[in-house]
Design a protein around this motif. Structure first.
Motif, PDB file in Angstrom:
ATOM      1  N   UNK A   1      34.133   8.413  46.059  1.00  0.00           N
ATOM      2  CA  UNK A   1      34.591   7.744  47.287  1.00  0.00           C
ATOM      3  C   UNK A   1      33.440   7.107  48.067  1.00  0.00           C
ATOM      4  N   UNK A   2      32.221   7.217  47.513  1.00  0.00           N
ATOM      5  CA  UNK A   2      31.054   6.637  48.172  1.00  0.00           C
ATOM      6  C   UNK A   2      30.120   6.048  47.115  1.00  0.00           C
ATOM      7  N   UNK A   3      29.750   4.784  47.301  1.00  0.00           N
ATOM      8  CA  UNK A   3      28.833   4.109  46.385  1.00  0.00           C
ATOM      9  C   UNK A   3      27.651   3.572  47.188  1.00  0.00           C
ATOM     10  N   UNK A   4      26.443   3.801  46.668  1.00  0.00           N
ATOM     11  CA  UNK A   4      25.232   3.301  47.319  1.00  0.00           C
ATOM     12  C   UNK A   4      24.429   2.478  46.320  1.00  0.00           C
ATOM     13  N   UNK A   5      23.880   1.354  46.806  1.00  0.00           N
ATOM     14  CA  UNK A   5      23.012   0.513  45.991  1.00  0.00           C
ATOM     15  C   UNK A   5      21.558   0.873  46.295  1.00  0.00           C
ATOM     16  N   UNK A   6      20.857   1.379  45.270  1.00  0.00           N
ATOM     17  CA  UNK A   6      19.435   1.702  45.417  1.00  0.00           C
ATOM     18  C   UNK A   6      18.676   1.163  44.208  1.00  0.00           C
ATOM     19  N   UNK A   7      17.639   0.382  44.479  1.00  0.00           N
ATOM     20  CA  UNK A   7      16.801  -0.160  43.404  1.00  0.00           C
ATOM     21  C   UNK A   7      17.638  -0.832  42.315  1.00  0.00           C
TER      22      UNK A   7
ATOM     23  N   UNK B   1      34.779  13.530  49.690  1.00  0.00           N
ATOM     24  CA  UNK B   1      36.138  13.978  50.024  1.00  0.00           C
ATOM     25  C   UNK B   1      36.260  15.495  49.948  1.00  0.00           C
ATOM     26  N   UNK B   2      35.714  16.071  48.869  1.00  0.00           N
ATOM     27  CA  UNK B   2      35.819  17.520  48.692  1.00  0.00           C
ATOM     28  C   UNK B   2      35.150  18.293  49.821  1.00  0.00           C
TER      29      UNK B   2
ATOM     30  N   UNK C   1      33.548  10.978  56.200  1.00  0.00           N
ATOM     31  CA  UNK C   1      32.885   9.769  56.679  1.00  0.00           C
ATOM     32  C   UNK C   1      31.482  10.054  57.177  1.00  0.00           C
ATOM     33  N   UNK C   2      31.315  11.185  57.862  1.00  0.00           N
ATOM     34  CA  UNK C   2      30.000  11.569  58.367  1.00  0.00           C
ATOM     35  C   UNK C   2      29.032  11.817  57.208  1.00  0.00           C
ATOM     36  N   UNK C   3      29.523  12.471  56.161  1.00  0.00           N
ATOM     37  CA  UNK C   3      28.666  12.713  54.990  1.00  0.00           C
ATOM     38  C   UNK C   3      28.315  11.398  54.289  1.00  0.00           C
ATOM     39  N   UNK C   4      29.285  10.492  54.199  1.00  0.00           N
ATOM     40  CA  UNK C   4      29.014   9.178  53.609  1.00  0.00           C
ATOM     41  C   UNK C   4      27.971   8.425  54.432  1.00  0.00           C
TER      42      UNK C   4
ATOM     43  N   UNK D   1      20.615   7.882  55.582  1.00  0.00           N
ATOM     44  CA  UNK D   1      19.570   8.889  55.637  1.00  0.00           C
ATOM     45  C   UNK D   1      19.384   9.479  57.015  1.00  0.00           C
ATOM     46  N   UNK D   2      20.317   9.190  57.929  1.00  0.00           N
ATOM     47  CA  UNK D   2      20.253   9.692  59.304  1.00  0.00           C
ATOM     48  C   UNK D   2      21.435  10.613  59.590  1.00  0.00           C
ATOM     49  N   UNK D   3      21.254  11.500  60.553  1.00  0.00           N
ATOM     50  CA  UNK D   3      22.320  12.416  60.927  1.00  0.00           C
ATOM     51  C   UNK D   3      23.462  11.641  61.580  1.00  0.00           C
ATOM     52  N   UNK D   4      24.662  11.893  61.125  1.00  0.00           N
ATOM     53  CA  UNK D   4      25.827  11.165  61.630  1.00  0.00           C
ATOM     54  C   UNK D   4      26.200  11.626  63.040  1.00  0.00           C
ATOM     55  N   UNK D   5      26.548  10.692  63.928  1.00  0.00           N
ATOM     56  CA  UNK D   5      27.037  11.056  65.271  1.00  0.00           C
ATOM     57  C   UNK D   5      28.512  11.443  65.188  1.00  0.00           C
ATOM     58  N   UNK D   6      28.783  12.678  64.806  1.00  0.00           N
ATOM     59  CA  UNK D   6      30.134  13.131  64.469  1.00  0.00           C
ATOM     60  C   UNK D   6      31.125  12.881  65.606  1.00  0.00           C
ATOM     61  N   UNK D   7      30.757  13.254  66.822  1.00  0.00           N
ATOM     62  CA  UNK D   7      31.689  13.111  67.944  1.00  0.00           C
ATOM     63  C   UNK D   7      32.035  11.652  68.214  1.00  0.00           C
TER      64      UNK D   7
END
Length: 286
Positions: free
Chosen positions: A92-98, A107-108, A257-260, A266-272
């Motif tokens: 559910x999450x794809x990142x482009x690196x190099x 999701x889990x 979404x926060x984990x994604x 690479x930064x902590x998600x602002x959950x609230x």
């Protein structure tokens, strides 16, 4: 929100995509942290999934989330998978690196965080029925099995897909895993009656008129109902009407979404901030 030549582009691919609250959630997070990034929805038909996924590299799109119906099918177009995504068999999450496309599954973990935090439910030694056999259902089923669930029932319209998922669970975990068709009404009735948790991991409920063909008499007082759809669905309403604890998918949406977001940036998600944005979007569209 200022867009320039340095703006990072993120998004979500799916079909349909109009219902998604992810753009609102992620853009609120980018703004809160002052990040030069934007998150947009991409409507991608199943027949165009390969071209769309490979285009992420060509267009230098930094990352995307993946929703219905692409979470399993997208895997063949990726370069590498993290261990959780590989085990679940869905991304559910794809990142482009190099110049490489990396697939993850949040999701889990997002489901489990919401289950424990919002519902105060611990799966160890319990019994559960999961409705569905797609990407979201696979994430829920594998995560529950990994948390020590005693018995797992996979119920799906196409029983063969339920059987495939139940066998996948048994491949990785020593758990009782059963498959049943949604049309096996009597069997499903008793399996729900015997369970502690009922999870709807299908897309039924995205349309308020949608209904699951379940016998409400199977809802016993100690049953917890969890719907991954991030709004009050007919299932959630029916459970609450009978006095049961019922959780919608808002907590799971924000948690995954926060984990994604953290994988993306690479930064902590602002959950609230993210949760408030989703709740306001739901309230606005009622």
């Amino acid at each position: 929100m200022k867009v320039s030549g340095n703006t990072q582009i993120f998004g979500i691919i799916g079909c349909p995509i109009e219902h998604s609250k992810s753009p609102v959630m992620h853009n609120a997070a980018f703004e809160a942290l002052g990040l030069p990034a934007v998150y947009v929805p991409f409507s991608v038909r199943p027949e165009d999934l390969g071209k769309a996924t490979l285009a992420l590299r060509a267009l230098n799109i930094s990352g995307v989330n993946v929703t219905v119906p692409h979470k399993g099918a997208v895997i063949e177009f990726l370069d590498e998978l993290d261990p959780i995504a590989k085990q679940i068999g869905a991304v559910n999450t794809i990142v482009l690196r190099n110049r490489k496309l990396y697939g993850y599954n949040t999701d889990g973990p997002g489901f489990m965080l919401s289950l424990r935090k919002d519902a105060h439910f611990e799966p160890l030694g319990k019994k559960a029925v999961v409705l569905g056999a797609g990407g979201a259902a696979a994430a829920v089923a594998m995560t529950l099995a990994g948390a020590g669930l005693r018995r797992l029932v996979i119920a799906n319209r196409d029983k063969r897909r339920a059987e495939v998922l139940s066998k996948r669970v048994q491949k990785f975990f020593d758990r009782e895993a059963l498959a049943v068709g949604l049309d096996e009404v009597r069997a499903l009735y008793w399996l729900i009656r015997e369970s502690d948790l009922l999870v709807n991991a299908t897309s039924v409920g995205l349309n308020p008129k949608d209904r699951l063909n379940l016998n409400p008499n199977s809802f016993h007082p100690k049953l917890l109902v969890f719907d991954v759809v991030s709004q009050e669905t007919a299932l959630v309403k029916a459970a609450r009407k009978k006095g049961l604890k019922a959780i919608d998918g808002v907590g799971m949406l924000v948690s995954q979404g926060a984990r994604s977001f953290e994988i993306f940036t690479g930064k902590r998600a602002p959950f609230r901030v993210m949760k408030t944005a989703v709740e306001q979007a739901i309230k606005y569209h009622r």
